[in-house]
Design a protein around this motif. Structure first.
Motif, PDB file in Angstrom:
ATOM      1  N   ASN A 114       0.804  -1.228   0.000  1.00 44.27           N
ATOM      2  CA  ASN A 114       0.000   0.000   0.000  1.00 44.27           C
ATOM      3  C   ASN A 114       0.832   1.271   0.000  1.00 44.27           C
ATOM      4  O   ASN A 114       0.405   2.278  -0.590  1.00 44.27           O
ATOM      5  CB  ASN A 114      -0.923   0.024   1.225  1.00 44.27           C
ATOM      6  N   MET A 115       1.982   1.251   0.641  1.00 43.07           N
ATOM      7  CA  MET A 115       2.752   2.495   0.776  1.00 43.07           C
ATOM      8  C   MET A 115       4.062   2.468  -0.003  1.00 43.07           C
ATOM      9  O   MET A 115       4.358   3.398  -0.760  1.00 43.07           O
ATOM     10  CB  MET A 115       3.054   2.786   2.247  1.00 43.07           C
ATOM     11  N   ILE A 116       4.847   1.407   0.174  1.00 43.30           N
ATOM     12  CA  ILE A 116       6.170   1.398  -0.452  1.00 43.30           C
ATOM     13  C   ILE A 116       6.076   1.216  -1.967  1.00 43.30           C
ATOM     14  O   ILE A 116       6.755   1.904  -2.725  1.00 43.30           O
ATOM     15  CB  ILE A 116       7.054   0.289   0.161  1.00 43.30           C
ATOM     16  N   SER A 117       5.202   0.302  -2.430  1.00 41.38           N
ATOM     17  CA  SER A 117       5.174   0.025  -3.870  1.00 41.38           C
ATOM     18  C   SER A 117       4.777   1.249  -4.710  1.00 41.38           C
ATOM     19  O   SER A 117       5.348   1.458  -5.787  1.00 41.38           O
ATOM     20  CB  SER A 117       4.278  -1.181  -4.185  1.00 41.38           C
ATOM     21  N   PHE A 160      -1.952   6.676   5.823  1.00 40.09           N
ATOM     22  CA  PHE A 160      -1.409   7.895   6.432  1.00 40.09           C
ATOM     23  C   PHE A 160      -0.031   8.190   5.820  1.00 40.09           C
ATOM     24  O   PHE A 160       0.271   9.325   5.436  1.00 40.09           O
ATOM     25  CB  PHE A 160      -1.267   7.722   7.944  1.00 40.09           C
ATOM     26  N   GLY A 161       0.823   7.165   5.749  1.00 35.99           N
ATOM     27  CA  GLY A 161       2.156   7.346   5.200  1.00 35.99           C
ATOM     28  C   GLY A 161       2.133   7.708   3.729  1.00 35.99           C
ATOM     29  O   GLY A 161       2.893   8.575   3.270  1.00 35.99           O
ATOM     30  N   LEU A 162       1.247   7.036   2.973  1.00 35.69           N
ATOM     31  CA  LEU A 162       1.168   7.296   1.537  1.00 35.69           C
ATOM     32  C   LEU A 162       0.698   8.717   1.264  1.00 35.69           C
ATOM     33  O   LEU A 162       1.231   9.400   0.376  1.00 35.69           O
ATOM     34  CB  LEU A 162       0.224   6.290   0.884  1.00 35.69           C
ATOM     35  N   ARG A 163      -0.289   9.168   2.036  1.00 32.80           N
ATOM     36  CA  ARG A 163      -0.769  10.535   1.835  1.00 32.80           C
ATOM     37  C   ARG A 163       0.353  11.545   2.084  1.00 32.80           C
ATOM     38  O   ARG A 163       0.582  12.461   1.282  1.00 32.80           O
ATOM     39  CB  ARG A 163      -1.940  10.830   2.769  1.00 32.80           C
TER      40      ARG A 163
END
Length: 292
Positions: A114-117, A160-163
């Protein structure tokens, strides 16, 4: 102000064979774009690509957690088109398994996907984007990137991190000619949400009937028409959650007020899935009906 011109644009969508992803690809193709449909299931990606109006679409299988595979993906795009006009980071997953019983491996996988890719995909796409006259990056985040989700904390953590990352990347790449924005949907009627519903996921997201993939598509289209950092399919919901986060210490008192309404909404959604032939009850437990 005229809208975004899709004609001849090369637009890559990750999670492109899913509910939101395939709807995005169809909208782009109808506008005249050439779509690169990327999904972990290569056969489904090819079927979606073959079903799109127009010509030249590609359906490619890629596990976005496989770094070498992602690098090869963009090499294939380079060989086929030599540029990328729009990257849509749309892939995502969630789990209803509670935090205190989850394995570390499943936590890491959800964060990674969800976040790193999306960050890796965006970074590796930069050379192709720079070859475009009007490069864009659009990322599907979630209102869970603003508002905590007690039942699905890893999903919330990843969003949260991706945003935050996409807001920061937008400030950096925007100054270098690549426009970056995100859409933040609430619960959307997709196979992922249906799985979460039958597995007893977060009832708070069912305060209102789930939106449709077409609502998310409309938000992406608006972001392309009028570039900005974020767009919300349901503006009212976004205002409510952003206001709530001004007072996070009150959340333990506020959330129980909404939970009963959410539980009623979840029950209505499950009944709607039953009416549509998508779910059924067996021995008192809900399960999904495999779609043809």
């Amino acid at each position: 102000m005229s809208g975004y011109d899709y004609t001849g644009k090369v637009m890559l969508v990750t999670g492109g064979a899913g509910g939101i992803g395939s709807a995005l690809c169809r909208r782009f193709a109808i506008g005249g774009a050439v779509c690169v449909v990327v999904d972990i299931d290569g056969e489904r990606a090819r079927r979606v690509a073959d079903s799109l109006p127009g010509a030249g679409h590609l359906g490619l299988g890629c596990d976005l957690l496989d770094r070498a595979g992602v690098a090869d993906l963009f090499e294939q795009v380079t060989a086929a088109f030599g540029r990328l006009d729009v990257l849509v980071n749309n892939v995502g997953m969630t789990s209803t398994e509670r935090f205190d019983v989850r394995t570390v491996e499943t936590i890491e996988r959800e964060i990674d996907l969800n976040m790193i890719s999306p960050l890796v995909a965006t970074r590796l796409a930069v050379p192709l984007l720079r070859a475009s006259a009007d490069p864009r990056v659009v990322t599907t985040v979630s209102l869970a990137g603003i508002f905590p989700q007690g039942e699905t904390p890893i999903y919330a953590a990843s969003k949260f991190g991706l945003r935050g990352a996409m807001l920061s990347i937008a400030l950096d790449l925007g100054a270098k000619g690549i426009r970056v924005g995100s859409v933040l949907p609430s619960a959307t009627d997709t196979p992922m949400l249906r799985r979460e519903a039958v597995d007893g996921g977060n009832s708070l997201q069912f305060q209102d009937p789930p939106q449709q993939p077409s609502d998310v598509v409309a938000a992406v289209v608006s972001l392309l028409d009028r570039p900005r950092l974020e767009a919300y399919p349901r503006v009212g919901e976004s205002l409510l959650v952003r206001f709530s986060m001004l007072m996070p210490n009150l959340l333990p008192k506020l959330l129980p007020l909404f939970r009963k309404r959410g539980e009623r909404g979840l029950a209505r959604y499950l009944e709607d899935l039953r009416r549509r032939g998508l779910a059924r009850q067996v021995d008192g437990r809900w399960e999904l009906v495999k779609e043809a």
